[in-house]
Scaffold this active site. Sequence first.
Site, short mmCIF file in Angstrom:
data_model
loop_
_atom_site.label_atom_id
_atom_site.label_comp_id
_atom_site.label_asym_id
_atom_site.label_seq_id
_atom_site.Cartn_x
_atom_site.Cartn_y
_atom_site.Cartn_z
N LYS A 122 0.74 -1.19 -0.04
CA LYS A 122 -0.13 0.03 -0.17
C LYS A 122 1.07 1.23 0.20
O LYS A 122 0.56 2.36 -0.44
CB LYS A 122 -0.91 0.22 1.26
CG LYS A 122 -1.96 -1.06 1.07
CD LYS A 122 -2.83 -1.29 0.03
CE LYS A 122 -2.35 -2.10 -0.92
NZ LYS A 122 -3.39 -2.11 -2.24
N ARG A 135 4.26 12.62 -15.36
CA ARG A 135 3.72 12.36 -16.70
C ARG A 135 2.75 13.33 -17.02
O ARG A 135 1.90 13.42 -18.32
CB ARG A 135 3.08 11.00 -17.04
CG ARG A 135 4.22 9.93 -16.92
CD ARG A 135 3.23 8.46 -16.83
NE ARG A 135 3.10 7.95 -18.09
CZ ARG A 135 2.13 7.00 -18.29
NH1 ARG A 135 1.73 6.30 -17.52
NH2 ARG A 135 1.97 6.85 -19.41
N LYS A 137 -0.29 13.94 -16.06
CA LYS A 137 -1.60 13.81 -15.93
C LYS A 137 -2.39 14.26 -14.73
O LYS A 137 -2.90 13.39 -13.81
CB LYS A 137 -1.75 12.45 -16.20
CG LYS A 137 -1.25 11.82 -17.57
CD LYS A 137 -1.28 10.30 -17.94
CE LYS A 137 -1.00 9.95 -19.18
NZ LYS A 137 -1.13 8.60 -19.56
N GLN A 140 -6.00 13.29 -13.31
CA GLN A 140 -6.26 11.86 -12.74
C GLN A 140 -5.93 12.03 -11.38
O GLN A 140 -6.22 10.92 -10.60
CB GLN A 140 -5.32 10.58 -13.55
CG GLN A 140 -5.77 10.83 -14.88
CD GLN A 140 -4.90 9.39 -15.59
OE1 GLN A 140 -4.37 8.70 -14.96
NE2 GLN A 140 -5.03 9.63 -17.02
N HIS A 145 -8.92 9.09 -5.71
CA HIS A 145 -7.63 8.71 -5.89
C HIS A 145 -6.66 8.93 -4.83
O HIS A 145 -6.34 8.09 -3.93
CB HIS A 145 -7.03 9.18 -7.14
CG HIS A 145 -5.53 8.44 -7.43
ND1 HIS A 145 -5.22 7.39 -8.03
CD2 HIS A 145 -4.28 8.86 -7.10
CE1 HIS A 145 -4.03 6.94 -8.27
NE2 HIS A 145 -3.44 7.95 -7.48
N HIS A 148 -8.27 7.61 -1.47
CA HIS A 148 -8.26 6.19 -1.14
C HIS A 148 -6.81 5.57 -1.03
O HIS A 148 -6.57 4.91 -0.07
CB HIS A 148 -8.41 5.57 -2.58
CG HIS A 148 -8.43 4.15 -2.68
ND1 HIS A 148 -9.02 3.14 -1.89
CD2 HIS A 148 -7.82 3.18 -3.52
CE1 HIS A 148 -8.89 1.87 -2.09
NE2 HIS A 148 -8.11 1.87 -3.11
N THR A 206 -13.91 -1.03 -12.34
CA THR A 206 -14.62 -0.20 -11.49
C THR A 206 -15.81 -1.07 -10.75
O THR A 206 -15.66 -0.89 -9.61
CB THR A 206 -15.11 1.02 -12.09
OG1 THR A 206 -14.00 1.61 -12.76
CG2 THR A 206 -15.89 1.95 -11.16
#
Length: 290
Positions: A122, A135, A137, A140, A145, A148, A206
């Site tokens: 984890k 990168r 991004k 995202q 995200h 979590h 998902t």
Amino acid sequence: MLVLRYLASFYNYVNYEVSDPRVNQWLLMETPWPGFAILGLYLMFVLKWGPKWMENRKPIKIDNFIKVYNLAQVFVCLFLFIEGWRLGYLRGYSFLCQPVDYSDDEVPLKIARRCHIYFLVKVLDLMDTVFFVLRKKQNQVSFLHVYHHTGMVMLTWSGVKWFAGGHGVFMGFLNSFIHVVMYFYYFLTSVSDKYKGNVWWKKHITQLQIIQFGLIFLQWFVLVFQPNCAFPKWPLFVLLPQNLFMFMLFLDFYYHAYIKKPKPAQPKPVTPSVEESVPVLKSKINIHTD
């Protein structure tokens, strides 16, 4: 001073006296401070330092590294899933009530070490977000995200510190299977462009995540109706709301990503160009002159 003395006594009691003595010398397990430091650096990097550093830079090419990372995740998670069957559920582990065996016998100690490996995985998962930032991004790096990944590090550290085994094994066991599927998909996308943006894979992954949180919630919920179970009940005050919250977040994401149809874009009014307007203007002039 009395308050500080009480807090110090409480910290010593929780961190040393009632924790699992088998795990205290394992990596990152003696105190919570190294874990908090890692999470603090992670949050600062993915939310502030990283985006600012990458602002005027091109995306960093780390494709080959990500391929190795995804494949390593597949193998480690598959190992943990198999070990959950081999050491736990094939040996009579109960889905309804499973106390923790704190002995130094071979099997309970192996289970505790697998729980520790799961916690370290984890921590490794935090690299997913770091890759997004490097990168470029950043879209995202969503609340879902980051929440979590941060929450899983905190929960798994707590699980290993006090309950390395028992009822909590189911969460790691099921989550490891989900991650085998998920990281195998990530590996495929890093190898071949034809899998990128594949809605079939993303949709069903998902769905698996939603089912996962639902099953984990139910597996913890049954403890409420097990008055004679030796597994402690107080973690339920954290685990039940947390898993229900994650279930709702993923369900909301699934609804907006795959069920709710976006509103059709309204056509913009077309303004005629100067050339297009000239004939019309001329015709109007001709009408008046005639």
